[in-house]
Motif scaffolding. Structure first.
Motif, mmCIF file in Angstrom:
data_model
loop_
_atom_site.group_PDB
_atom_site.id
_atom_site.type_symbol
_atom_site.label_atom_id
_atom_site.label_comp_id
_atom_site.label_asym_id
_atom_site.label_seq_id
_atom_site.Cartn_x
_atom_site.Cartn_y
_atom_site.Cartn_z
ATOM 1 N N ARG A 172 0.841 -1.205 0.000
ATOM 2 C CA ARG A 172 0.000 0.000 0.000
ATOM 3 C C ARG A 172 0.872 1.248 0.000
ATOM 4 N NH1 ARG A 172 -5.254 1.471 3.592
ATOM 5 N NH2 ARG A 172 -5.293 3.709 3.169
ATOM 6 N N TYR A 173 1.928 1.229 0.798
ATOM 7 C CA TYR A 173 2.813 2.389 0.867
ATOM 8 C C TYR A 173 3.535 2.595 -0.459
ATOM 9 C CZ TYR A 173 2.065 1.244 5.793
ATOM 10 O OH TYR A 173 1.493 0.926 7.002
ATOM 11 N N GLU A 174 3.831 1.507 -1.143
ATOM 12 C CA GLU A 174 4.525 1.619 -2.424
ATOM 13 C C GLU A 174 3.684 2.368 -3.448
ATOM 14 O OE1 GLU A 174 6.190 -1.562 -5.639
ATOM 15 O OE2 GLU A 174 7.069 -1.601 -3.636
ATOM 16 N N LYS A 175 2.377 2.182 -3.421
ATOM 17 C CA LYS A 175 1.504 2.910 -4.343
ATOM 18 C C LYS A 175 1.643 4.418 -4.127
ATOM 19 C CE LYS A 175 -2.000 -0.729 -4.839
ATOM 20 N NZ LYS A 175 -3.431 -1.098 -4.596
ATOM 21 N N THR A 176 1.735 4.811 -2.875
ATOM 22 C CA THR A 176 1.932 6.229 -2.572
ATOM 23 C C THR A 176 3.322 6.685 -3.004
ATOM 24 O OG1 THR A 176 0.412 6.101 -0.674
ATOM 25 C CG2 THR A 176 1.981 7.940 -0.707
ATOM 26 N N ALA A 177 4.320 5.839 -2.744
ATOM 27 C CA ALA A 177 5.704 6.211 -3.030
ATOM 28 C C ALA A 177 5.983 6.369 -4.522
ATOM 29 C CB ALA A 177 6.646 5.153 -2.443
ATOM 30 N N LEU A 178 5.244 5.683 -5.353
ATOM 31 C CA LEU A 178 5.509 5.702 -6.789
ATOM 32 C C LEU A 178 4.800 6.840 -7.522
ATOM 33 C CD1 LEU A 178 5.433 1.862 -7.523
ATOM 34 C CD2 LEU A 178 7.436 3.365 -7.498
ATOM 35 N N THR A 179 4.082 7.673 -6.809
ATOM 36 C CA THR A 179 3.434 8.813 -7.453
ATOM 37 C C THR A 179 4.443 9.947 -7.647
ATOM 38 O OG1 THR A 179 2.768 9.861 -5.381
ATOM 39 C CG2 THR A 179 1.261 8.208 -6.317
ATOM 40 N N ASP A 180 4.101 10.885 -8.512
ATOM 41 C CA ASP A 180 4.998 12.018 -8.774
ATOM 42 C C ASP A 180 5.041 13.007 -7.617
ATOM 43 O OD1 ASP A 180 5.576 11.008 -11.283
ATOM 44 O OD2 ASP A 180 3.978 12.156 -12.268
ATOM 45 N N HIS A 181 4.036 12.938 -6.752
ATOM 46 C CA HIS A 181 3.929 13.942 -5.691
ATOM 47 C C HIS A 181 4.729 13.577 -4.452
ATOM 48 C CE1 HIS A 181 -0.043 13.719 -7.883
ATOM 49 N NE2 HIS A 181 0.448 14.885 -8.267
ATOM 50 N N VAL A 182 5.123 12.309 -4.344
ATOM 51 C CA VAL A 182 5.796 11.818 -3.140
ATOM 52 C C VAL A 182 7.172 11.294 -3.521
ATOM 53 C CG1 VAL A 182 5.714 10.159 -1.236
ATOM 54 C CG2 VAL A 182 3.600 11.239 -2.036
ATOM 55 N N ARG A 183 8.190 11.670 -2.757
ATOM 56 C CA ARG A 183 9.550 11.244 -3.048
ATOM 57 C C ARG A 183 10.206 10.680 -1.793
ATOM 58 N NH1 ARG A 183 14.543 15.196 -4.798
ATOM 59 N NH2 ARG A 183 14.072 16.060 -2.732
ATOM 60 N N PHE A 184 10.894 9.562 -1.939
ATOM 61 C CA PHE A 184 11.668 8.975 -0.850
ATOM 62 C C PHE A 184 13.076 9.556 -0.884
ATOM 63 C CE2 PHE A 184 14.559 5.431 0.525
ATOM 64 C CZ PHE A 184 14.228 5.445 1.870
ATOM 65 N N VAL A 185 13.532 10.041 0.261
ATOM 66 C CA VAL A 185 14.870 10.630 0.381
ATOM 67 C C VAL A 185 15.624 9.811 1.430
ATOM 68 C CG1 VAL A 185 16.186 12.743 0.786
ATOM 69 C CG2 VAL A 185 13.860 12.894 -0.133
ATOM 70 N N GLY A 186 16.230 8.712 0.985
ATOM 71 C CA GLY A 186 16.894 7.799 1.901
ATOM 72 C C GLY A 186 18.349 8.135 2.137
#
Length: 435
Positions: A60-74
């Motif tokens: 479920r979180y991956e669906k959010t992470a793969l949108t253009d509006h959300v970015r992972f900064v690891g």
């Protein structure tokens, strides 16, 4: 445009990002920061490796992470690589979703002896958290004591008791599996200050103990209250106590059929850890009586042999420089999620380690409502563009979600037969796997 920074990529972080995306759509940019190069927080390193169905929520979180509006900064540690104040200057809102990754101190004499661990460290060890991968617990002794009466105590107990075959479909890391294979543990005592009606163990997790191949859970029938008193319990706890009653009813033949005994020691308060040559050898315990819901010492003292002790008594949030902190509560000081103008917290960082993974969803939506009321249409801030310039100037090696997917592919490819993955347990290997 609203620019939101979320610190922490676990359930609270991604539920908050989901809420921000649903509220503002194309008019928001969310950056989710994590000190590790891999996302999902306790889903990856806290949930038991043999509970793969629970880990599945990461999809479920991956669906959010793969949108253009959300970015992972690891691979960016807030408070070390960049300060909260610097992020506040770049983003309209900074939301702390760092969870509660530190052990609540046991605070007993002898808690610094060798082979005494908090559950955050021990769980992190068998789950492959880079901070704890080198923990090196000695499992060659016969007796383990697990302090606590919650689900984490059950997880630790179950992992110590399982056979190699029972780990087939799990993602327990190789170094832990090898150590468990050579384990000499014969007894595991779960120690709790109160009685069966006061446990925090859920029925599913408690019931799993009764299904183990080589271990049997045992309860002293004398510790159980009259059965008619179970009627006043809420349904979940009543089911859990029913499991305890079934454990107390095991016949002697069943007890002798399995080589590992799991003892529930109720009304028992640890008073000190006793050692020999710098290593734990026993737990000194005082028998208690519960009065007005509080455990009161009776003065009766005894010792439990212990070659390994794991304390599962709760967690606390890691303080961040310049962020107000509630030392007693073990979380950031806040009022309904608001710490200061433009600074918020959510999940365990807000309320302490309580509730389930799903509890973080309404919490995330609530903090976004709070942010929306505070920032309106957003301020003239630079958001991710400004952070990227800062990261480049400081030489930060940022890991993106697409980088994470490459790391994940490498872990899946390295999995032993039947396992979903073999995790990298150090940051350098994670970063190398993305190239």
């Amino acid at each position: 445009m609203r620019h939101i920074a979320i610190i922490g990529s676990g359930p609270a972080g991604y539920y908050t990002a989901e809420a921000a995306q649903k509220r503002w759509g194309d008019a928001v940019r969310v950056d989710i920061f994590d000190r590790l190069p891999v996302p999902f927080g306790l889903i990856r390193t806290g949930v038991a490796p043999d509970h793969q169905s629970i880990k599945g929520v990461a999809r479920r979180y991956e669906k959010t992470a793969l949108t253009d509006h959300v970015r992972f900064v690891g691979n960016v540690a807030v408070g070390e690589h960049v300060s909260v104040g610097e992020l506040q200057a770049l983003y309209d809102a900074v939301i702390l979703a760092t969870g509660a990754p530190e052990d609540r101190p046991l605070g007993l004499k002898g808690d610094d002896l060798a082979n005494v661990f908090g559950s955050a460290a021990f769980v992190g060890w068998y789950n492959g958290h880079p901070q704890f991968a080198g923990l090196d617990p000695d499992l060659s002794g016969r007796h383990a004591v697990v302090i606590g009466m919650g689900n984490v105590a059950l997880d630790v107990t179950r992992i110590l008791a399982k056979t190699q075959r029972e780990f087939t479909a799990s993602d327990i890391v190789a170094h832990a599996l090898d150590r468990l294979r050579a384990s000499g543990i014969e007894t595991i005592t779960i120690l709790g200050r109160r009685g069966p009606h006061n446990i925090m163990m859920t029925p599913r997790e408690l019931g799993e103990l009764g299904e183990l191949e080589r271990a049997i859970p045992l309860v002293d029938p004398a510790d159980l209250p009259p059965i008619d008193e179970d009627a006043i319990l809420e349904p979940g706890l009543r089911k859990s106590v029913t499991h305890l009653r079934s454990f107390a009813a095991f016949p002697e033949s069943a007890r002798k059929a399995k080589p590992i005994a799991i003892h529930f020691d109720f009304y028992a308060s640890p008073k000190a850890l006793l050692g020999e040559d710098g290593k734990v050898r026993a737990v000194q315990v005082e028998r208690t009586a519960v009065m007005g819901g509080r455990p009161i010492g009776t003065g009766e003292i005894y010792e439990l042999p212990a070659d390994l002790v794991v304390s599962c008594i709760g967690y606390r949030t890691t303080p961040i420089p310049d962020v107000p902190f509630d030392e007693r509560g073990g979380h950031f000081s806040n009022e309904d999620g608001r710490i200061a103008p433009g600074l918020y917290c959510v999940g365990w960082a807000k309320r302490g380690p309580s509730g389930t993974i799903g509890t973080n969803r309404p919490d995330g939506y609530a903090v976004v409502d709070l942010v929306a009321a505070d920032i309106g249409g957003g301020a003239d801030k630079r958001g991710r563009e400004g952070f990227d310039e800062l990261a480049e100037a400081r030489g930060l090696e940022v890991v993106t979600f697409s980088d994470w997917k490459k790391i994940e592919e490498a872990e899946i490819a390295a999995a032993r037969e039947g396992s979903p993955r073999e995790k990298f347990v150090d940051i350098a290997s994670m970063i190398a796997a993305r190239d």
